[in-house]
Write a protein that holds these residues in place. Structure first.
Motif, PDB file in Angstrom:
ATOM      1  N   ALA A  17       9.950   2.759   3.686  1.00 35.02           N
ATOM      2  CA  ALA A  17       9.121   3.967   3.817  1.00 35.02           C
ATOM      3  C   ALA A  17       9.982   5.210   3.655  1.00 35.02           C
ATOM      4  CB  ALA A  17       8.426   3.961   5.167  1.00 35.02           C
ATOM      5  N   ARG A  67       6.593   8.370   9.955  1.00 32.13           N
ATOM      6  CA  ARG A  67       7.713   7.515   9.564  1.00 32.13           C
ATOM      7  C   ARG A  67       8.605   7.165  10.754  1.00 32.13           C
ATOM      8  NH1 ARG A  67       5.084   7.126   5.803  1.00 32.13           N
ATOM      9  NH2 ARG A  67       5.514   7.502   3.603  1.00 32.13           N
ATOM     10  N   ALA A 101      -6.532   5.287  -0.606  1.00 30.95           N
ATOM     11  CA  ALA A 101      -6.722   4.660  -1.912  1.00 30.95           C
ATOM     12  C   ALA A 101      -8.180   4.250  -2.091  1.00 30.95           C
ATOM     13  CB  ALA A 101      -5.805   3.447  -2.041  1.00 30.95           C
ATOM     14  N   ALA A 149       0.774   3.898  -3.180  1.00 31.88           N
ATOM     15  CA  ALA A 149       0.463   5.314  -2.955  1.00 31.88           C
ATOM     16  C   ALA A 149       1.573   6.189  -3.513  1.00 31.88           C
ATOM     17  CB  ALA A 149       0.289   5.569  -1.463  1.00 31.88           C
ATOM     18  N   ASP A 204       9.964   8.083   0.607  1.00 31.37           N
ATOM     19  CA  ASP A 204       9.859   9.518   0.908  1.00 31.37           C
ATOM     20  C   ASP A 204      10.949  10.288   0.175  1.00 31.37           C
ATOM     21  OD1 ASP A 204       7.673   9.473   2.410  1.00 31.37           O
ATOM     22  OD2 ASP A 204       8.619  10.044   4.320  1.00 31.37           O
ATOM     23  N   ALA A 247       0.876   4.396   8.679  1.00 30.91           N
ATOM     24  CA  ALA A 247       0.928   5.116   7.413  1.00 30.91           C
ATOM     25  C   ALA A 247       0.409   4.223   6.290  1.00 30.91           C
ATOM     26  CB  ALA A 247       2.360   5.546   7.128  1.00 30.91           C
ATOM     27  N   ALA A 248       0.792   2.924   6.347  1.00 30.40           N
ATOM     28  CA  ALA A 248       0.330   1.994   5.311  1.00 30.40           C
ATOM     29  C   ALA A 248      -1.188   1.877   5.344  1.00 30.40           C
ATOM     30  CB  ALA A 248       0.974   0.636   5.526  1.00 30.40           C
ATOM     31  N   ARG A 277       1.401   8.926  -6.665  1.00 28.47           N
ATOM     32  CA  ARG A 277       1.812  10.335  -6.557  1.00 28.47           C
ATOM     33  C   ARG A 277       2.886  10.667  -7.594  1.00 28.47           C
ATOM     34  NH1 ARG A 277       0.779   9.735  -0.867  1.00 28.47           N
ATOM     35  NH2 ARG A 277       2.869   8.886  -0.571  1.00 28.47           N
ATOM     36  N   SER A 305       0.834  -1.208   0.000  1.00 24.43           N
ATOM     37  CA  SER A 305       0.000   0.000   0.000  1.00 24.43           C
ATOM     38  C   SER A 305       0.867   1.255   0.000  1.00 24.43           C
ATOM     39  CB  SER A 305      -0.978  -0.016   1.172  1.00 24.43           C
ATOM     40  OG  SER A 305      -0.327   0.292   2.353  1.00 24.43           O
ATOM     41  N   LEU A 306       2.041   1.211   0.681  1.00 22.59           N
ATOM     42  CA  LEU A 306       2.941   2.374   0.654  1.00 22.59           C
ATOM     43  C   LEU A 306       3.458   2.606  -0.762  1.00 22.59           C
ATOM     44  CD1 LEU A 306       5.034   1.881   3.907  1.00 22.59           C
ATOM     45  CD2 LEU A 306       3.424   3.706   3.436  1.00 22.59           C
ATOM     46  N   GLU A 360      -2.709   5.005   3.952  1.00 23.10           N
ATOM     47  CA  GLU A 360      -2.610   5.052   2.491  1.00 23.10           C
ATOM     48  C   GLU A 360      -3.677   4.161   1.864  1.00 23.10           C
ATOM     49  OE1 GLU A 360      -1.074   7.103   0.987  1.00 23.10           O
ATOM     50  OE2 GLU A 360       0.949   7.512   1.708  1.00 23.10           O
ATOM     51  N   GLN A 361      -3.887   3.013   2.515  1.00 28.14           N
ATOM     52  CA  GLN A 361      -4.908   2.099   2.005  1.00 28.14           C
ATOM     53  C   GLN A 361      -6.281   2.769   2.051  1.00 28.14           C
ATOM     54  OE1 GLN A 361      -4.123  -1.634   3.731  1.00 28.14           O
ATOM     55  NE2 GLN A 361      -5.828  -2.667   2.724  1.00 28.14           N
ATOM     56  N   ARG A 372      -2.794   7.264 -14.344  1.00 25.56           N
ATOM     57  CA  ARG A 372      -2.817   6.550 -13.071  1.00 25.56           C
ATOM     58  C   ARG A 372      -2.662   5.047 -13.275  1.00 25.56           C
ATOM     59  NH1 ARG A 372      -5.492   7.322  -8.057  1.00 25.56           N
ATOM     60  NH2 ARG A 372      -6.125   9.408  -8.580  1.00 25.56           N
ATOM     61  N   VAL A 422       4.843   3.410  10.756  1.00 25.40           N
ATOM     62  CA  VAL A 422       4.910   3.008   9.338  1.00 25.40           C
ATOM     63  C   VAL A 422       3.704   2.146   8.989  1.00 25.40           C
ATOM     64  CG1 VAL A 422       6.182   1.640   7.664  1.00 25.40           C
ATOM     65  CG2 VAL A 422       7.391   3.228   9.131  1.00 25.40           C
TER      66      VAL A 422
END
Lengths: 405, 432
Positions: A393, B374, B391, A339, A397, B383-384, A343, A335-336, B387-388, A352, B380
Motif C-alpha cells: 500500500a 495506510r 470501483a 485502483a 502511494d 482502504a482495499a 489512477r 483492489s488496491l 477502493e472496491q 482505462r 489497509v
C-alpha cells in the motif's frame, strides 16, 4: 396562484403518526392473552393447594403429615374420641389448664418467664395436667422444683418400664428413643426426681428417667415419642395415646412467636416518648405530600419524531473486516493495485481498459524503478505476509506521488 | 382538571408538628389531617378555574432552519379574580422553544402575552403537543391544572445553503445566453436575431436570404431556448437516509434541487419536483416561475427518508405522466451497486431515449478518507474495501452513461454546484 402542491403526503403522514403514537403502541403491546394466562395460573395454584390439603409444617405440628409433624398421634386420638384443640397462645392454653384439661406444650423451651408463670398459676388454680416435651432446667424450675434434668441419651436406646413405674408407664412396656442424629431436638433428656410425690419411669443408666411426673407436671424426655416418624417404635404409641387421651380432651399448645405474651417487655422503642409515634406518622405524611407536590409533572413527556439516518460506511467497514478475518491479502492487494493502476492510467492519458504491459511501458520513462520491480508492484504477484500488504500500500502511494510530481 | 398540592402545602403541614408533640393523641392527628385538607381545598376553590382562561396563539408559519422566529401566547382572564398561572407549551424539543414554561399573573378582565422564540434544529414540521395551564390559589397551597386548546404548528424550511453559489451560476448563464454568436444552432435553441458576419462565425449559420437583401454577409444568432421543462426527481428511499457528515444525503439532494430550481427559474425554464420511493409522495407541479422556489422549499420541508426500496418502475410511470418528450429529467439518487439491482438501469435507459437525463448522486466523502488510510493492517484492509466500493460505483456510473444518462457524482459540499454546472453545460451545448 397556479401553484398546485399535490398533497399526496397526508396518507403517509397519518401512517407515520399512527406508528409514532406512544399510547396506542403501549395499548397494543399489552395482550389480553397475558392477563388470561396469569389468571389461569393463579387459579391453578389455588386449586392445587386446596387439592393437596393445606397444612402448616413444623416440629410437632398437629396437622403436618411430614416426619417431624404429629398428625398420626392427633388423628388416632381423634378417632379414639378425644377432642384435640390446637392453641397457639399462652392465654388460651392457661385457660384450658385452669378448666382442668390436659395441655401438651410442644416446645416449652421457647416460652418466656411470663408465659411459664402464667401456666404455673393456671396449673395451681385448677387441677389440669401439663405435659412438657423435653423441658430444660429453667423451664422446669418455674413449674416444679422436684424434677431436674440429669443427662442425655445419645445412642438409639430402648428403655424398659421398671417395676416401680405404676400408672406412669401408661401401659407401655418399652420405649424406643432414636439416636442423636435422627432425633428432632437433639438427644433425649433424662430427669431425676426428688422427694416422694415425684416419680420417674423408663430409667436409663444412673437413675435418670425418660418420663417424670410431679403434681400435674409431666416431663417427656424426647420429642420423638410423638412424631410421625418415631411414634410407631416399640410402645411409644401406647404411652402417647394413653398419656394424652386420659381426660377425653386435649389441648395441643404450639408456642408461636406472634403470641402477645411472647413479647419481651421493655424494648428499645419503649424508651421513646409517647409523642414519637404520632409525630413520626405526621412527618411521614408531610413527606408524602412533599413528594406528591414535587413529583407533579405539568403535562406529558414530549416525543421527538426524529427522521432515520444511517451510517453509509457500514458496508465498506464490514467488507474490510471480512477480508481481514479471511486473511484475503491477495484480494485486498488486487483492489488496491487496480485502483492505483486506474489512477495512473488516467494521469498518463491511457485508456482505462489498457493492459498492464501498456501501463508499465508508459510508466517506465517517468520512474526510477526497475521494470521487474514495477511489475511486482502493479502486477498480480502474491502477497505472502501482512507486512507485505502494508508495504505494498505504501509503495503504491509513493509511486502515485512520484508520477504526480 | 386536576387539583394537586404545591410544595408550600407540605411546608404548611409542618406547622402541625408542635401540636402533635403537645397533645400526642391519634384523634389530634386525624383532626390535623382533616384541617390541612380543608385549607388546601379552600385554596384550590379560591384559585381561578384554568378552564375559564382563554388562550390564543400567534404562532409563526415557517422559518428557515438556523433562523429564529417569535410567536406569542395570549392569556385572557374573563373572571373578576387574579389568575396566578403557570403555562407549559410542550413543543417537540427540536422546535427549539427557548422556555417551555412561563409563570405570570393575569389580573381580572385583562389579557397578558407570553413571548416565545423558536430556533428549530431540525428541518420539517414542528408541533405543540400539549398546552397546559395551571393556576395557584391565593395562598399558593394548591394548583388546578387543565389542558387548553390552541394548536400550534410551523414548518422549519430547508436552509438552502447552496444559495451562495447561485450568483456565480447565474453569471455563467448570462454569459452563455450572451455568447449567442458562437452558439450553434441545435435542438435546444431558438432564433434570436441577425447580425453582421465576423471572422470565426460558423459559415453554416449565414442567413443567405438576408445576405441577399443586404450588401454584407449576415448570420443568424441563436440563443438557448427558453421555457423548457425540467423535472427533478428526488429519491427518498433508504439510500437517502445515509448520514454524510452533518446532514443526510436527502438534505444535500434537496439543496441541489433547490439550486437547480433557482437557476432554471433564472434561465426561464419551468421546474417540477417529484419525490419518489414506494408510496405516493410529495410533488410540486405547475408552479409559476415566481413562486416555484417558495413552493418547493415549503413542500420539501416535511419530507424525511423512508426505510424502503424505491420502486423505479412506478417512478418511471409517474415521470412519463408528468413530463413531455424532450424535457430535462434530473434523477437525484445515489449511484450504488445495490440501486442497480433495484432496476434503475433499465428505467434510466428508457428515460434517456426520450429525455436528456441527468443522474445526480451525492458521494460519501468518508469513502475517500477510508481509501487513503495506510496506518496499520486494519486501515489497509479498509482502504482495499473502500477502493472496491469506489470501483463498483465507477462501474455503475459508466453503465448509466452507456445507457445515455449524464452522471454527476460529487461529495455533499460540491454536489449542488456540480448539478448546476452540468445543467449549464447542457444549456451551453444546446442540448436543452
Amino acid at each position: 396562484m397556479s401553484a398546485d402542491t399535490t398533497a399526496a403526503a397526508p396518507a403517509r403522514d397519518e401512517a407515520r403518526a399512527g406508528t409514532a403514537s406512544p399510547s396506542r403502541g403501549a395499548r397494543e403491546g399489552r395482550s389480553p392473552w397475558l392477563v388470561a394466562a396469569l389468571v389461569v395460573a393463579v387459579l391453578a395454584a389455588m386449586l392445587i393447594s386446596v387439592a393437596r390439603g393445606y397444612y402448616r409444617d413444623g416440629p410437632l405440628e398437629p396437622d403436618a403429615p411430614t416426619g417431624q409433624g404429629a398428625k398420626a398421634v392427633v388423628q388416632v386420638l381423634g378417632d379414639l374420641g378425644v377432642e384435640v384443640e390446637v392453641d397457639r397462645h399462652t392465654a388460651d392454653a392457661a385457660e384450658s389448664l385452669r378448666a382442668g384439661g390436659t395441655v401438651l406444650v410442644t416446645a416449652p423451651r421457647e416460652l418466656s418467664g411470663a408465659q411459664l408463670t402464667a401456666l404455673d398459676e393456671a396449673l395451681r388454680a385448677g387441677d389440669g395436667r401439663l405435659v412438657l416435651v423435653q423441658p430444660d432446667f429453667v423451664t422446669l424450675s418455674y413449674l416444679t422444683s422436684l424434677i431436674t434434668p440429669v443427662g442425655t441419651v445419645e445412642e438409639p436406646t430402648r428403655l424398659g418400664a421398671g417395676p416401680d413405674c405404676g400408672d406412669l408407664a401408661h401401659g407401655a412396656r418399652e420405649l424406643a428413643v432414636p439416636g442423636e442424629e435422627d432425633s428432632l431436638r437433639g438427644p433425649a433428656s433424662l430427669y431425676r426426681t426428688a422427694g416422694d410425690d415425684a416419680h420417674g419411669c423408663f430409667t436409663a443408666g444412673a437413675g435418670g428417667a425418660l418420663v417424670a411426673s410431679h403434681d400435674g407436671v409431666i416431663a417427656l424426655g424426647s420429642a420423638d415419642l410423638l412424631t410421625n416418624a418415631h411414634v410407631g417404635g416399640a410402645d411409644n404409641a401406647a404411652l402417647a395415646l394413653n398419656l394424652l387421651g386420659q381426660d377425653g380432651e386435649l389441648t395441643w399448645y404450639v408456642p408461636s412467636a406472634n403470641d402477645p405474651m411472647a413479647a419481651t417487655g421493655q424494648t428499645l422503642l419503649g424508651h421513646l416518648p409517647d409523642w414519637a409515634g404520632p409525630t413520626l406518622l405526621w412527618v411521614l405524611l408531610t413527606a408524602t405530600i412533599a413528594l406528591v407536590a414535587l413529583a407533579h409533572r405539568l403535562g406529558p413527556v414530549v416525543q421527538e419524531p426524529l427522521p432515520v439516518s444511517v451510517r453509509p460506511q457500514e458496508l465498506v467497514l464490514g467488507r474490510a473486516r471480512l477480508l481481514q478475518q479471511a486473511n484475503a491479502r491477495d484480494a485486498a492487494a488486487r483492489s488496491l493495485r487496480s485502483a492505483a493502476a486506474a489512477r495512473l492510467a488516467h494521469r498518463l492519458g491511457l485508456r482505462r481498459e489498457s493492459s498492464l504491459d501498456a501501463l508499465l511501458a508508459a510508466l517506465a520513462p517517468h520512474v526510477e524503478h526497475e521494470p521487474h520491480r514495477l511489475r511486482d508492484l502493479l502486477g498480480p504477484s502474491p502477497v505472502p505476509t501482512d507486512q507485505d500488504l502494508v508495504r505494498l500500500a505504501h509503495d503504491l502511494d509513493r509511486l502515485e506521488k512520484e508520477i504526480d510530481r | 382538571m386536576r387539583i394537586s398540592p404545591t410544595p408550600r402545602a407540605a411546608l404548611v403541614a409542618l406547622f402541625g408538628l408542635p401540636v402533635i408533640v403537645l397533645w400526642p393523641h391519634w384523634w389530634v392527628l386525624v383532626l390535623l389531617a382533616v384541617l390541612w385538607l380543608l385549607v388546601v381545598l379552600v385554596d384550590a376553590l379560591l384559585a381561578v378555574d384554568p378552564r375559564r382562561l382563554r388562550v390564543r396563539r400567534e404562532a409563526p408559519a415557517q422559518v428557515r432552519l438556523g433562523g429564529t422566529v417569535t410567536g406569542r401566547l395570549l392569556l385572557t382572564n374573563p373572571t373578576g379574580r387574579v389568575a396566578r398561572c403557570t403555562v407549559r407549551d410542550a413543543w417537540n424539543p427540536t422546535a427549539g422553544l427557548a422556555a417551555q414554561r412561563a409563570s405570570l399573573r393575569v389580573p381580572g378582565q385583562e389579557r397578558r402575552a407570553i413571548a416565545q422564540s423558536f430556533t428549530p434544529t431540525r428541518r420539517g414540521e414542528h408541533r405543540s403537543r400539549a398546552l397546559l395551564v395551571a393556576t395557584r390559589g391565593p395562598w399558593g397551597l394548591a394548583r388546578r391544572t387543565a389542558t387548553a386548546t390552541a394548536p400550534g404548528r410551523f414548518l422549519a424550511l430547508h436552509p438552502f445553503g447552496a444559495r451562495r453559489h447561485l450568483p456565480s451560476r447565474v453569471q455563467r448563464l448570462r454569459e452563455i445566453e450572451g455568447l449567442s454568436a458562437i452558439h450553434q444552432r441545435g435542438q435546444g435553441t431558438e432564433f434570436d436575431s441577425l447580425r453582421d458576419f465576423v471572422d470565426g462565425d460558423d459559415v453554416r449559420s449565414i442567413d443567405w436570404r438576408a445576405t441577399a437583401r443586404r450588401r454584407s454577409v449576415v448570420v443568424r444568432t441563436w440563443r438557448p431556448e427558453r421555457d423548457r421543462h425540467v423535472l427533478i426527481v428526488v429519491d427518498t428511499s433508504r439510500t437517502s437516509a445515509g448520514r454524510l457528515g452533518e446532514a443526510t444525503r436527502l438534505d444535500t439532494a434537496f439543496d441541489a434541487a433547490l439550486l437547480l430550481t433557482a437557476l432554471a427559474g433564472q434561465a426561464g425554464d419551468r421546474v417540477d419536483l417529484l419525490c419518489v420511493d414506494r408510496i405516493p409522495h410529495v410533488s410540486v407541479l405547475g408552479s409559476t416561475r415566481t413562486t416555484v422556489l417558495h413552493d418547493m422549499v415549503a413542500a420539501t420541508a416535511a419530507v424525511d427518508p423512508a426505510l424502503v426500496e424505491t420502486d423505479w418502475e412506478r417512478a418511471a410511470r409517474t415521470i412519463s405522466e408528468r413530463s413531455r418528450r424532450g424535457s430535462l429529467v434530473v434523477l437525484i439518487t445515489p449511484v450504488e451497486a445495490a440501486a442497480m439491482h433495484g432496476g434503475l438501469l433499465p428505467v434510466a435507459a428508457r428515460l434517456a431515449k426520450d429525455h436528456p437525463l441527468v443522474i445526480a448522486s451525492v458521494a460519501d466523502p468518508a469513502l475517500e478518507q477510508i481509501a487513503g488510510g495506510r496506518g496499520d493492517l486494519e486501515s489497509v484492509y479498509r482502504a482495499a474495501a473502500a477502493e472496491q466500493a469506489r470501483a463498483e460505483r465507477d462501474g455503475v456510473s459508466r453503465a448509466l452513461e452507456r445507457a445515455g444518462a449524464h452522471v454527476v457524482d460529487a461529495p455533499p459540499d460540491r454536489a449542488p454546484q456540480a448539478l448546476a454546472d452540468s445543467y449549464l453545460a447542457l444549456k451551453a451545448a444546446g442540448r436543452l
